[in-house]
Structure formats: C-alpha cells, structure tokens
Enzyme design. Structure first.
Site, mmCIF file in Angstrom:
data_model
loop_
_atom_site.group_PDB
_atom_site.id
_atom_site.type_symbol
_atom_site.label_atom_id
_atom_site.label_comp_id
_atom_site.label_asym_id
_atom_site.label_seq_id
_atom_site.Cartn_x
_atom_site.Cartn_y
_atom_site.Cartn_z
ATOM 1 N N LYS A 52 -24.141 -59.863 25.939
ATOM 2 C CA LYS A 52 -22.992 -58.946 25.803
ATOM 3 C C LYS A 52 -23.476 -57.498 25.728
ATOM 4 C CE LYS A 52 -20.132 -62.579 23.870
ATOM 5 N NZ LYS A 52 -19.536 -63.266 22.728
ATOM 6 N N GLN A 96 -19.337 -62.514 16.480
ATOM 7 C CA GLN A 96 -19.769 -63.736 17.171
ATOM 8 C C GLN A 96 -19.521 -64.960 16.293
ATOM 9 O OE1 GLN A 96 -20.735 -63.698 20.349
ATOM 10 N NE2 GLN A 96 -21.059 -65.884 20.426
ATOM 11 N N ASP A 119 -11.805 -60.064 21.703
ATOM 12 C CA ASP A 119 -11.905 -61.511 21.939
ATOM 13 C C ASP A 119 -10.513 -62.139 22.094
ATOM 14 O OD1 ASP A 119 -14.499 -62.672 22.034
ATOM 15 O OD2 ASP A 119 -14.812 -62.204 19.915
HETATM 16 N N1 GUN Z 1 -18.580 -68.059 20.237
HETATM 17 C C1 GUN Z 1 -18.466 -68.808 21.366
HETATM 18 N N2 GUN Z 1 -17.710 -68.162 22.274
HETATM 19 C C2 GUN Z 1 -17.343 -66.993 21.718
HETATM 20 C C3 GUN Z 1 -16.564 -65.901 22.179
HETATM 21 O O1 GUN Z 1 -16.032 -65.874 23.296
HETATM 22 N N3 GUN Z 1 -16.430 -64.875 21.302
HETATM 23 C C4 GUN Z 1 -16.987 -64.891 20.059
HETATM 24 N N4 GUN Z 1 -16.768 -63.844 19.264
HETATM 25 N N5 GUN Z 1 -17.703 -65.894 19.598
HETATM 26 C C5 GUN Z 1 -17.886 -66.928 20.436
#
Ligand code: GUN
Length: 283
Positions: A52, A96, A119
């Site tokens: 990211k 996350q 998200d």
């Molecule tokens: N953990 C697994 N997929 C995601 C996601 O798309 N966003 C976040 N914040 N955590 C995750």
C-alpha cells in the site's frame, strides 16, 4: 482454455489515471495523504502494508505509517485515530486488519471519520454501499467489478455465486453484483450442495481463504472464475482459493494469484484516497 484476466495490466492502466488526478490536485494546492496503521507483526499484514505504501509512492500520494507494538491498547489506538481525523494533510486513514484480539476492532473502525474511511468499513459507508449511493468503494469487490468491466464480462441477468460472507469481501461483493443486476447467491461454510450451486454460475467469486477450494468439477464450462484468495501452499508459495490448473481447462476466464485481484484492491484504495481528498476539499 480460460483467458487469463490480467490484474496487473488493468491496475497499471487505472493507476496512470489516478497519478494524473493526484498531480492535478496538487497543482490546486490539495494534499492527498494516507495514514496506514499496523499493530503487531503479522507477516501477511506487513506485506499488504508495504504494498500500500509503495503504491502511494508510485502515484505521488503522501503516506505515513504507524507501526505499533502488539501490546497497544484500544485507547491508545483510538487516540491516534482521533489525531489523524483532525489532520488536514491526511485524507485517508487505514487500520490494517486483523488487529490483535485484545483490541476492540469495531470501536476502532467506528472511530475513523467516515470521510476518511478509505477501506469503506465504517457502518455509515457500509450503509451507503447497501443503498447503492456511495463515495468510497469497498476495495476488493470494486477491484473485481473493474476487472469484469475491463474484460466486458456483463453480469446483468447472470447467475453469480460469491463464496464467502465476510464484511470485507463477500457481503459488499454481493451488493455490487446486485447493483449491476446480477442474480446473486452467497455461499458459506454452512451451505449445502455448494458444488451444484457453483455449477449453475456464470461468474464465481471465491473468497474462502482455503487453497484449492474451487475445483474444476464445480465450474460450468465458460464461466468466469475470480479468485480473491491469498493463501500459502505447502511450499509457502502464494496461491488463491481456486485450483488454477484444473479450473483453467473448464472456465472461460480466470484470475491468477498473484497478479489478479490483489493489485486491483490496492488500486481501488488509491482511488478512494483521492476521493477522500476531493470530498474534504469540496471538489
Ligand atoms: N485486511 C485484509 N484485507 C484488508 C483490507 O482491505 N483493509 C484493511 N484495512 N485490512 C485488511
């Protein structure tokens, strides 16, 4: 033999447009910034967070990482989120998941300002997605929809089967397919006759979290099979939920892992970060 849906190529084309938008916003004096929070040292989360941050750097998006120790408390995390909510240079906040078990995940998600929730996990944004009137895209499902659109796989009136009912993928995936007029079935661990249901599908989206779960006998000839899984096989190699070699012989389209849905998820996150910056600046 199935055509391979190339998520890297679609992602690169989409990211070029996003980079252009970021640079145009910068010229207008609008900052596009993403804060990424990671708690503990889960290796998979570390890889996702690194990817990211790398995408932000590639597109000219400012990013900040908060790597917090495993023993961080809910209160400490809420305090950090509060500070980031108040920052003008931070357009989006991402925490996350999964968080360590002692942390109240719901409280943290709810504390992120809905306008910075890139998200689209905040209940307010989930509600907007349900209604079909939303700014923030649910990243993985939106990435899947973009891949289908790019390859002219029209889901209108088609039978789509989503395997998995998570808040992150399965549920919002079903909503986006429904908004595109698909007939949607959501399957899960308690579903009876899963293979028979899958064999009726024109599109299968697999979000199970088990390597090799979808096999050739579950797939109708010519169907599009989209693999959201991110697993490790016995040799530690990254693989999806679909038995790629077997299913490729039957399906019309298939996404590989890696190089399918994964790059698109991050690209949609970048789009959301730009959307957040625009919203916060009345653009
Ligand atoms: N953990 C697994 N997929 C995601 C996601 O798309 N966003 C976040 N914040 N955590 C995750």
């Amino acid at each position: 033999m199935a055509a391979i849906i190339d998520g890297k190529a679609v992602s690169a084309a989409t990211r070029a447009n996003i980079a252009g938008e970021v640079s145009a916003l910068k010229e207008r004096g609008v900052s596009v910034g993403l804060a990424v929070i990671i708690v503990g040292d889960d290796p998979a989360s570390r890889v996702y967070v690194n990817n990211k941050k790398k995408a932000c750097a590639e597109l000219g998006i400012y990013s900040e990482e908060y790597a917090l120790p495993e023993q961080t408390t809910t209160e400490e995390l809420l305090q950090l989120v509060g500070q980031l909510n108040a920052r003008g240079d931070i357009s989006g906040i991402l925490c996350q998941l999964p968080l360590p078990r002692h942390i109240d995940e719901t409280a943290v998600i709810n504390a992120i300002s809905a306008q910075k929730d890139v998200d689209a996990f905040h209940p307010q944004n989930v509600g907007h997605i349900m209604i079909g009137d939303y700014h923030f895209l649910p990243c993985t499902p939106a990435g899947v929809m973009r891949l289908l659109e790019y390859y002219n796989i029209d889901v209108c009136g088609k039978r789509c089967v989503v395997i998995g009912r998570s808040n992150i993928v399965g549920k919002p995936m079903a909503m986006l397919l429904l908004h595109s007029n698909a007939t949607v079935t959501v399957c899960h661990s308690k579903t009876r006759d899963l293979a028979a249901i899958c064999r009726e599908a024109d599109v299968i989206v697999a979000a199970v979290g088990r390597a090799g779960f979808v096999t050739a006998d579950m797939v109708k000839e010519g169907a599009a099979v989209i693999d959201v899984g991110m697993n490790r096989d016995g040799n530690g190699k990254l693989c999806g939920d679909v038995d790629f070699d077997g299913v490729s012989a039957v399906a019309g389209y298939i996404t590989p892992v890696p190089g399918g849905v994964g790059p698109m998820t991050i690209t949609m996150l970048m789009e959301n970060t730009v959307t957040a910056a625009k919203l916060q600046n009345g653009i």
